[in-house]
Design an enzyme around this catalytic site. Structure first.
Site: not given
Length: 384
Positions: A36-37, A124, A127, A129, A162, A174
């Protein structure tokens, strides 16, 4: 999870725009198993595509305009392609419009298009979206224009959409998971060079389940804490004089602690140790049962909670309750500040773990979570 009704989407497209779509294209959301990150620091991640997806019905034309609609939003957003640039489109429509703009920057020309989308990926929830939306549109436009642009370029185009159109400073994880996912596998990604490999994630074969626990605490990547954390990692990178935090090892942390303020050091320590946890998870999955990664998931959550400080009370409650009820490992997943946690457990423990998490939320007065299993699924593709 349930899939989008493709037939109904096509019929709604015709009703909305007056003609049938040229094609239907789907792209999955993702669960990040671990890592993560780390993606915007040139590091390692291990996501997998899930069976929740966004489907886009698309028709090309020569109108010079985009007409964008969603079954979850009212009205049609119209965009003049001649004036399409960052800042020109707001809200959800910035994501598909951004894909058109970013593909155009890479030579994929769209003279006009009508697009209707529907999704089963909770917004939100952590996952992804947004990536599912971007990738469904990107794959569709590549197919319908006859472009030969490769998946790596599609990933970068969706990321740019994005980052620059939607204003969310995310990495490439993602979009890579959504485009390169494969059933029964996670996607091991080196974000420095975009090299990716499938890694076996045979949950069913080992009588395992991965539960998603959606807290319903909403986050927005484009604002707040996500941006602050990225700035902290950039400060650490610049102070230490490295190209990316991926170049900092666990052995370097003692020296880094002397050169950084406490907060920046803890942000760095999360990135460095999380990269190592990804590598350890990949090695474990290649050599033994997925049941053996539980402690790595637990360690990841502790690091995100204490060093990166992106968890929240609801995520911690879900993780703690799942572990207490028998989960092999659990962690929050996604950008943080809400969204979802995941728990790895034996199939026989699904009811007990789910009940324990619901009781914990009820006792704390939190909104009841949605709890559901996910399986590694295939990536973006044409379905009609």
């Amino acid at each position: 999870m349930s899939a989008v009704d493709a037939g109904r989407l096509a019929a709604d497209f015709t009703a909305t725009f007056g003609s049938a779509p040229d094609g239907l294209f789907t792209a999955p959301g993702r669960v990040n198993l671990i890592g993560e990150h780390t993606d915007y620091s040139g590091g390692f991640v291990l996501p997998f595509a899930i069976d929740a997806a966004t489907t886009a019905a698309i028709a090309l034309n020569a109108s010079g305009r985009l007409r964008l609609a969603s079954r979850s939003q009212d009205g049609v957003v119209e965009v003049d392609l001649a004036s399409l640039e960052p800042g020109a489109v707001q809200g959800w429509a910035a994501y598909p419009a951004g894909v058109v703009w970013a593909l155009g920057e890479r030579g994929v020309r769209v003279e006009g298009a009508d697009i209707l989308v529907d999704s089963t990926v909770p917004t939100g929830s952590g996952l992804s979206s947004s990536a599912a939306l971007e990738c469904s549109v990107a794959v569709g436009l590549r197919d319908l224009t006859g472009s030969s642009i490769g998946l790596d370029e599609l990933v970068l185009a969706c990321q740019r959409a994005e980052n620059e159109m939607a204003g969310a400073p995310t990495g490439i994880m993602d979009q890579t998971a959504s485009l390169r996912g494969a059933a029964g596998h996670a996607v091991f990604l080196d974000t420095r060079n975009q090299h990716s490999e499938p890694v076996p994630l045979p949950l069913t074969e080992h009588d395992l389940v991965l539960l998603v626990m959606d807290t319903h605490v909403k986050h927005e990547h484009a604002t707040g804490g996500y941006t602050d954390r990225r700035r902290s990692t950039e400060l650490a990178r610049d102070t230490l004089g490295v190209d990316a935090l991926r170049d900092v090892t666990v052995a370097d942390l003692d020296d880094a602690a002397r050169r950084l303020d406490d907060v920046t050091f803890r942000r760095l320590r999360h990135i460095v140790t999380e990269n190592q946890r990804v590598l350890d998870t990949v090695e474990t999955l290649r050599s033994s049962s997925p049941a053996a990664i539980g402690a790595l998931l637990d360690g990841s959550h502790a690091s995100m909670r204490d060093d990166f400080e992106i968890s929240c009370a609801e995520l911690d409650a879900a993780v703690d309750a799942a572990r207490s009820a028998g989960a092999l490992g659990a962690r929050m997943t996604g950008g943080g500040f809400g969204g979802s946690a995941i728990a790895l457990l034996r199939t026989a423990d699904v009811e007990a773990v789910s009940a324990a998490v619901r009781r914990a939320f009820d006792a704390a007065g939190y909104t009841a979570p949605d709890i559901f299993p996910v399986e590694p699924a295939d990536g973006a593709r044409r379905i009609g």
